[in-house]
Design an enzyme around this catalytic site. Structure first.
Site, PDB file in Angstrom:
ATOM      1  N   GLY A   1      -1.133  -5.449  -0.145  1.00 57.72           N
ATOM      2  CA  GLY A   1       0.234  -5.946  -0.055  1.00 57.72           C
ATOM      3  C   GLY A   1       0.493  -6.875   1.119  1.00 57.72           C
TER       4      GLY A   1
ATOM      5  N   HIS B   1     -15.836  -3.295   0.610  1.00 56.59           N
ATOM      6  CA  HIS B   1     -14.953  -2.131   0.644  1.00 56.59           C
ATOM      7  C   HIS B   1     -15.332  -1.245  -0.540  1.00 56.59           C
ATOM      8  CE1 HIS B   1     -10.492  -0.668   0.128  1.00 56.59           C
ATOM      9  NE2 HIS B   1     -11.299   0.303   0.519  1.00 56.59           N
TER      10      HIS B   1
ATOM     11  N   GLY C   1      -4.987  -4.751  -7.115  1.00 52.59           N
ATOM     12  CA  GLY C   1      -4.325  -5.762  -6.303  1.00 52.59           C
ATOM     13  C   GLY C   1      -2.873  -5.913  -6.729  1.00 52.59           C
TER      14      GLY C   1
ATOM     15  N   SER D   1      -9.383 -11.200  -0.513  1.00 52.68           N
ATOM     16  CA  SER D   1     -10.011 -10.269  -1.443  1.00 52.68           C
ATOM     17  C   SER D   1     -10.228 -10.962  -2.776  1.00 52.68           C
ATOM     18  CB  SER D   1      -9.111  -9.048  -1.651  1.00 52.68           C
ATOM     19  OG  SER D   1      -9.530  -8.365  -2.830  1.00 52.68           O
TER      20      SER D   1
ATOM     21  N   MET E   1      -5.545   1.492   4.629  1.00 46.93           N
ATOM     22  CA  MET E   1      -5.020   1.060   3.322  1.00 46.93           C
ATOM     23  C   MET E   1      -3.497   1.088   3.358  1.00 46.93           C
ATOM     24  SD  MET E   1      -7.543   0.255   1.387  1.00 46.93           S
ATOM     25  CE  MET E   1      -6.490  -0.106  -0.023  1.00 46.93           C
TER      26      MET E   1
ATOM     27  N   MET F   1     -14.907   1.627  -2.766  1.00 44.70           N
ATOM     28  CA  MET F   1     -14.006   2.676  -3.279  1.00 44.70           C
ATOM     29  C   MET F   1     -14.781   3.439  -4.329  1.00 44.70           C
ATOM     30  SD  MET F   1     -10.640   0.267  -3.325  1.00 44.70           S
ATOM     31  CE  MET F   1     -11.673  -1.199  -3.215  1.00 44.70           C
TER      32      MET F   1
ATOM     33  N   ASP G   1      -5.324  -3.454   4.496  1.00 41.24           N
ATOM     34  CA  ASP G   1      -5.648  -3.889   3.131  1.00 41.24           C
ATOM     35  C   ASP G   1      -4.589  -3.388   2.162  1.00 41.24           C
ATOM     36  OD1 ASP G   1      -6.866  -4.606   0.752  1.00 41.24           O
ATOM     37  OD2 ASP G   1      -8.564  -3.234   0.974  1.00 41.24           O
TER      38      ASP G   1
ATOM     39  N   MET H   1     -15.365  -0.850  -6.911  1.00 40.66           N
ATOM     40  CA  MET H   1     -14.665   0.328  -7.454  1.00 40.66           C
ATOM     41  C   MET H   1     -15.504   0.927  -8.577  1.00 40.66           C
ATOM     42  SD  MET H   1     -10.771  -1.048  -7.754  1.00 40.66           S
ATOM     43  CE  MET H   1     -10.031  -2.108  -6.495  1.00 40.66           C
TER      44      MET H   1
ATOM     45  N   HIS I   1     -13.584 -10.404   1.391  1.00 42.98           N
ATOM     46  CA  HIS I   1     -13.437  -8.978   1.119  1.00 42.98           C
ATOM     47  C   HIS I   1     -13.813  -8.702  -0.344  1.00 42.98           C
ATOM     48  CE1 HIS I   1     -11.550  -5.024   1.925  1.00 42.98           C
ATOM     49  NE2 HIS I   1     -11.097  -5.093   0.684  1.00 42.98           N
TER      50      HIS I   1
ATOM     51  N   GLY J   1      -7.164   0.704  -5.600  1.00 44.05           N
ATOM     52  CA  GLY J   1      -7.439   0.617  -7.033  1.00 44.05           C
ATOM     53  C   GLY J   1      -7.038  -0.699  -7.673  1.00 44.05           C
TER      54      GLY J   1
ATOM     55  N   ASP K   1     -14.157  -5.865  -3.209  1.00 41.10           N
ATOM     56  CA  ASP K   1     -13.723  -4.515  -3.589  1.00 41.10           C
ATOM     57  C   ASP K   1     -14.639  -3.934  -4.651  1.00 41.10           C
ATOM     58  OD1 ASP K   1     -11.279  -4.063  -2.028  1.00 41.10           O
ATOM     59  OD2 ASP K   1     -10.546  -5.835  -3.089  1.00 41.10           O
TER      60      ASP K   1
HETATM   61  C1  DX5 Z   1      -6.950  -2.530  -3.472  1.00 37.06           C
HETATM   62  C2  DX5 Z   1      -7.968  -3.389  -2.792  1.00 37.06           C
HETATM   63  C3  DX5 Z   1      -7.409  -4.553  -2.101  1.00 37.06           C
HETATM   64  C4  DX5 Z   1      -6.687  -5.541  -2.990  1.00 37.06           C
HETATM   65  C5  DX5 Z   1      -5.683  -6.245  -2.168  1.00 37.06           C
HETATM   66  O1  DX5 Z   1      -7.519  -1.316  -3.798  1.00 37.06           O
HETATM   67  O2  DX5 Z   1      -8.692  -2.636  -1.847  1.00 37.06           O
HETATM   68  O3  DX5 Z   1      -8.418  -5.223  -1.354  1.00 37.06           O
HETATM   69  O4  DX5 Z   1      -7.515  -6.507  -3.557  1.00 37.06           O
HETATM   70  O5  DX5 Z   1      -4.912  -7.043  -3.022  1.00 37.06           O
HETATM   71  P1  DX5 Z   1      -3.430  -7.435  -2.596  1.00 37.06           P
HETATM   72  O6  DX5 Z   1      -3.548  -8.257  -1.358  1.00 37.06           O
HETATM   73  O7  DX5 Z   1      -2.929  -8.220  -3.771  1.00 37.06           O
HETATM   74  O8  DX5 Z   1      -2.672  -6.169  -2.371  1.00 37.06           O
HETATM   75 ZN    ZN Z   2     -10.044  -3.690  -0.455  1.00 28.16          ZN
END
Ligand code: DX5
Ligand code: ZN
Length: 237
Positions: free
Chosen positions: A179, A68, A146, A8, A139, A70, A177, A39, A35, A144, A37
């Site tokens: 952690g 992705h 990382g 990501s 998820m 959001m 996705d 938002m 990936h 929201g 994100d």
């Molecule tokens: C969170 C994102 C994830 C995020 C993952 O809302 O959708 O894609 O970037 O980051 P990590 O791997 O650090 O949890």
């Molecule tokens: Zn994501």
């Protein structure tokens, strides 16, 4: 199928995104997907990037982009990502008004259609909808940001989805996705995940390409150890 790793770029340097993608690009060994994100500051309390940046990224890499979204009202905005050439476009089940129609539109525009569910959203009410989708994004953090901690409870949904795929009820690829890192990826792989998104575990590492290889190796070892994969899941695609 070998485990797919999708770094990501949320955790990358936004001023150098093309270089950051190049840093995980290694034929055969590097990232499988990138990936992205998106938002909107409404569906989630954070704001990142949108279609113009995705279009520039599409021109900057050969890797498939896994977008992705959001965002609120994906019924209005998601198809533009598919039309621009994104490989997989994922919308949130909590946000889509007509997810079946949207999946058809995404596929007609040439993309794979993905449906995502937040940690607190049950899988069961969306199973019939998922028959129209290509990917299920589970998820494992609240969307929201990382760098959050993995929520292991979501693995029950992964196991259920895996069963539905293995019994032929669904044909989705199961993606996770949030952690995912060297400590958490094995449990996710054992539960039946096909594709692992990793942000901080890749872009927080000194050598992002090496982090991708290490994550894939751990996932591969864990899904072998599990032994419940069926003959198909260990074969190279
Ligand atoms: C969170 C994102 C994830 C995020 C993952 O809302 O959708 O894609 O970037 O980051 P990590 O791997 O650090 O949890
Ligand atoms: Zn994501």
């Amino acid at each position: 199928m070998r485990p797919l790793i999708a770094p990501s770029i949320l955790n990358a340097d936004f001023a150098r995104l093309a270089d950051e993608i190049a840093a995980v690009t290694e034929p055969g060994e590097g990232a499988d997907w990138v990936h992205v994100d998106v938002m909107d500051g409404h569906f989630v309390p954070n704001l990142t990037l949108g279609l113009p940046v995705v279009q520039s990224l599409l021109a900057a890499t050969e890797l498939p982009l896994d977008c992705h979204l959001m965002i609120e009202n994906p019924d209005r905005w998601a198809v533009g990502y598919a039309e621009s050439g994104a490989y997989n476009v994922t919308v949130h089940a909590e946000a889509a008004a007509d997810p079946v129609a949207l999946a058809k539109d995404l596929r007609a525009a040439g993309a794979r259609a993905g449906l995502s569910i937040k940690p607190g959203t049950p899988l069961e009410p969306h199973v019939e909808t998922l028959r129209h989708y290509d990917t299920l994004l589970v998820m494992s953090v609240e969307p929201g940001f990382g760098g959050q901690g993995f929520i292991p409870d979501v693995l029950d949904k992964v196991r259920t989805a895996r069963r539905l795929v293995d019994t032929g009820h669904l044909t989705v690829l199961v993606e996770i996705d949030g952690g995912i890192n060297a400590d958490t990826i094995a449990a996710a792989a054992e539960a039946g995940v096909d594709c692992f998104v990793a942000g901080s575990a890749v872009y927080g590492a000194d050598d992002p390409a090496r982090a991708v290889r290490a994550l894939r190796e751990r996932a591969r070892a864990a899904s072998r150890r599990d032994g419940a994969d069926g003959p198909d899941r260990d074969a190279t695609p």
